[in-house]
Scaffold this motif. Structure first.
Motif, PDB file in Angstrom:
ATOM      1  N   ASN B  27       0.800  -1.228   0.000  1.00  0.00           N
ATOM      2  CA  ASN B  27       0.000   0.000   0.000  1.00  0.00           C
ATOM      3  C   ASN B  27       0.830   1.275   0.000  1.00  0.00           C
ATOM      4  OD1 ASN B  27      -2.407  -1.420  -0.005  1.00  0.00           O
ATOM      5  ND2 ASN B  27      -2.539  -1.510   2.224  1.00  0.00           N
ATOM      6  N   THR B  72      -4.034   2.551   7.028  1.00  0.00           N
ATOM      7  CA  THR B  72      -4.499   1.342   6.343  1.00  0.00           C
ATOM      8  C   THR B  72      -4.527   0.199   7.342  1.00  0.00           C
ATOM      9  OG1 THR B  72      -2.280   0.623   5.662  1.00  0.00           O
ATOM     10  CG2 THR B  72      -3.470   2.038   4.127  1.00  0.00           C
ATOM     11  N   ASN B 132     -16.709   2.731  -0.632  1.00  0.00           N
ATOM     12  CA  ASN B 132     -15.938   1.530  -0.937  1.00  0.00           C
ATOM     13  C   ASN B 132     -16.589   0.808  -2.098  1.00  0.00           C
ATOM     14  OD1 ASN B 132     -14.842  -0.992  -1.071  1.00  0.00           O
ATOM     15  ND2 ASN B 132     -15.318  -1.570   1.048  1.00  0.00           N
ATOM     16  N   ALA B 134     -15.338  -1.387  -3.913  1.00  0.00           N
ATOM     17  CA  ALA B 134     -14.790  -2.730  -4.109  1.00  0.00           C
ATOM     18  C   ALA B 134     -15.504  -3.781  -3.273  1.00  0.00           C
ATOM     19  CB  ALA B 134     -13.299  -2.741  -3.777  1.00  0.00           C
ATOM     20  N   SER B 135     -15.952  -3.420  -2.078  1.00  0.00           N
ATOM     21  CA  SER B 135     -16.661  -4.386  -1.230  1.00  0.00           C
ATOM     22  C   SER B 135     -17.670  -3.580  -0.434  1.00  0.00           C
ATOM     23  CB  SER B 135     -15.676  -5.154  -0.349  1.00  0.00           C
ATOM     24  OG  SER B 135     -14.940  -4.295   0.489  1.00  0.00           O
ATOM     25  N   ALA B 149      -9.049   0.523   4.303  1.00  0.00           N
ATOM     26  CA  ALA B 149      -8.834  -0.915   4.472  1.00  0.00           C
ATOM     27  C   ALA B 149      -7.369  -1.266   4.205  1.00  0.00           C
ATOM     28  CB  ALA B 149      -9.733  -1.688   3.519  1.00  0.00           C
ATOM     29  N   SER B 153      -6.653  -4.060  -2.908  1.00  0.00           N
ATOM     30  CA  SER B 153      -7.664  -3.691  -3.908  1.00  0.00           C
ATOM     31  C   SER B 153      -8.741  -2.796  -3.288  1.00  0.00           C
ATOM     32  CB  SER B 153      -8.290  -4.951  -4.509  1.00  0.00           C
ATOM     33  OG  SER B 153      -8.845  -5.759  -3.490  1.00  0.00           O
ATOM     34  N   ILE B 154      -9.090  -3.069  -2.038  1.00  0.00           N
ATOM     35  CA  ILE B 154     -10.116  -2.262  -1.357  1.00  0.00           C
ATOM     36  C   ILE B 154      -9.541  -0.897  -0.979  1.00  0.00           C
ATOM     37  CG2 ILE B 154     -11.720  -2.182   0.594  1.00  0.00           C
ATOM     38  CD1 ILE B 154     -11.686  -5.248   0.603  1.00  0.00           C
ATOM     39  N   ALA B 157      -9.533   1.324  -4.033  1.00  0.00           N
ATOM     40  CA  ALA B 157     -10.872   1.810  -4.380  1.00  0.00           C
ATOM     41  C   ALA B 157     -11.282   2.926  -3.426  1.00  0.00           C
ATOM     42  CB  ALA B 157     -11.869   0.656  -4.325  1.00  0.00           C
ATOM     43  N   MET B 158     -11.001   2.749  -2.134  1.00  0.00           N
ATOM     44  CA  MET B 158     -11.342   3.798  -1.166  1.00  0.00           C
ATOM     45  C   MET B 158     -10.529   5.063  -1.425  1.00  0.00           C
ATOM     46  SD  MET B 158     -11.631   1.828   2.483  1.00  0.00           S
ATOM     47  CE  MET B 158     -13.007   0.735   2.879  1.00  0.00           C
ATOM     48  N   SER B 161     -11.923   7.021  -4.124  1.00  0.00           N
ATOM     49  CA  SER B 161     -13.168   7.686  -3.728  1.00  0.00           C
ATOM     50  C   SER B 161     -12.897   9.010  -3.029  1.00  0.00           C
ATOM     51  CB  SER B 161     -13.974   6.800  -2.764  1.00  0.00           C
ATOM     52  OG  SER B 161     -14.387   5.617  -3.391  1.00  0.00           O
TER      53      SER B 161
END
Lengths: 252, 252
Positions: B27, B72, B132, B134-135, B149, B153-154, B157-158, B161
């Motif tokens: 990350n 994270t 989110n 992604a999930s 997160a 991948s999450i 996406a966050m 956003s």
């Protein structure tokens, strides 16, 4: 450090190239894994810029708190290599050409030695050398602070040179139980297992790969028999959901 | 933050799995690169254990110093997910079930919603949600602290956003000049180039691959014309040694 207080460590990654996103760090995982296996938990990692004030602050904060501090990066011959000067300033020590480092480097480089290369022999007064079997210039230790190269292959060679001199604790063992289960399906039972085995660090890590979703449950601790008991509990939990579990074991 | 003080950032990676050496962080590089491109220099990264006191200290130290703080990890539904509680404690805020987060999660999970999953809707009072895509479960923001997160991948996406809501500075541009030259051969000339262009951050990174040894010289700054002038100087330096230079450009 006494027999009752296990050793701990912190790592300072000195590098604008990590903070800019240009370079993927490749040293944290190696040092963390080797220290875990030696029973020296890594308590914190800080990535700081190539700036003397930031390095001094991180070094002095972390060496006051942890048994060992490691740094990576900033010990080459160029203008942006300011780690030796910063460590000297952190300890209030003058930075001088280290006679033994100079000798080691003259041996390693032979006729290729230059004044520019010999900049890498500048170290805080009284520093102990860390052998560098991978390339010429050694790392060094001042007090509890070990100063290593940033290039991964050189860092690893230096780490293995110094490792026998560290005082470890009981090796930290781990077992991982993986299944195609969602975290939310095991959360409550997992909490109960953690309560039953308070001396074990029980972590839950969700993953998604190849269209599958799952969770890896990791138990870490120093008592092998207790870890096996935790694995038995975790496998019973997964089995109770009608799923298969995969068990892995390892240090770290 | 005013027009005269560009924004800065810090990142806190919450994760025993990084400190144990089990997991390679994925990350830091992403967040660092995205922030650089937005003109928000990442000033420090800290990796801390899943322990409330350590999280509180890192959050409060870094939010007092930098414009934005990102975290994270640790926002799942299991017992080791203590980030929301720790952020609440860092701000002195109660941690409650967030009505909008609950609504978002009920929409996302439908009939699969459970009390265990709804633990992920517990947030410090007044938190703003981070979508989110992604999930199901959202991240959140309290003050200048963005809680994301740990699953890459999450996290990504966050981050995407929330990114449009950040106030950036001038994008940080970079140029890299690579040649099969040793650092010690260019160190003195490089220092002179750095002195000539004090507003550019000039880094030197040695490498070894496929039996070759070389150095990548990286110039970073916000003025494109100045960067081009630095690249001209660097190429002249390499050319003067009778070597070829490869130029790369990019953000970060």
């Amino acid at each position: 450090m006494t027999a009752d207080t296990p050793p701990t460590a912190a790592l300072i990654v000195i590098g604008n190239e990590i903070l800019s996103g240009r370079t993927q760090d490749a040293n944290v995982k190696y040092i963390a894994g080797r220290l875990s296996a030696m029973g020296i938990p890594l308590r914190e990692v800080r990535v700081v810029p190539d700036e003397e004030a930031a390095i001094i602050k991180a070094v002095n904060t972390l060496r006051a708190r942890e048994t060992y501090v490691f740094t990576t990066g900033g010990i080459g011959p160029t203008h942006d290599d300011i780690t030796a000067a910063s460590i000297g300033a952190a300890f209030g020590l003058p930075v001088l050409r280290h006679p033994e480092a100079e000798r080691v480097m003259r041996d390693a480089y032979g006729d290729d030695i230059t004044e520019v290369r010999l900049r890498m022999a500048s170290m805080p007064e009284g520093a102990a050398l860390i052998e560098n079997p991978a390339s010429g210039a050694p790392g060094f230790r001042v007090g509890s602070v070990f100063v290593l190269a940033g290039v991964p292959s050189i860092m690893r060679a230096m780490f293995e040179s110094l490792a026998p001199g560290l005082t470890g604790g009981p090796p930290i063992l781990s077992r991982a139980v993986t299944a195609t289960v969602r975290e939310s399906e095991v959360a409550e039972a997992l909490s109960a297992i953690q309560d039953r085995w308070p001396d074990v660090d029980l972590g839950s890590y969700p993953w998604a790969r190849g269209g599958q979703i799952g969770t890896t449950l990791v138990a870490r601790g120093t008592d092998k028999a207790v870890l096996e008991a935790v694995v038995t509990d975790l496998c019973a939990l997964i089995d109770g959901l009608g799923l298969d579990a995969t068990i892995q074991e390892g240090g770290g």
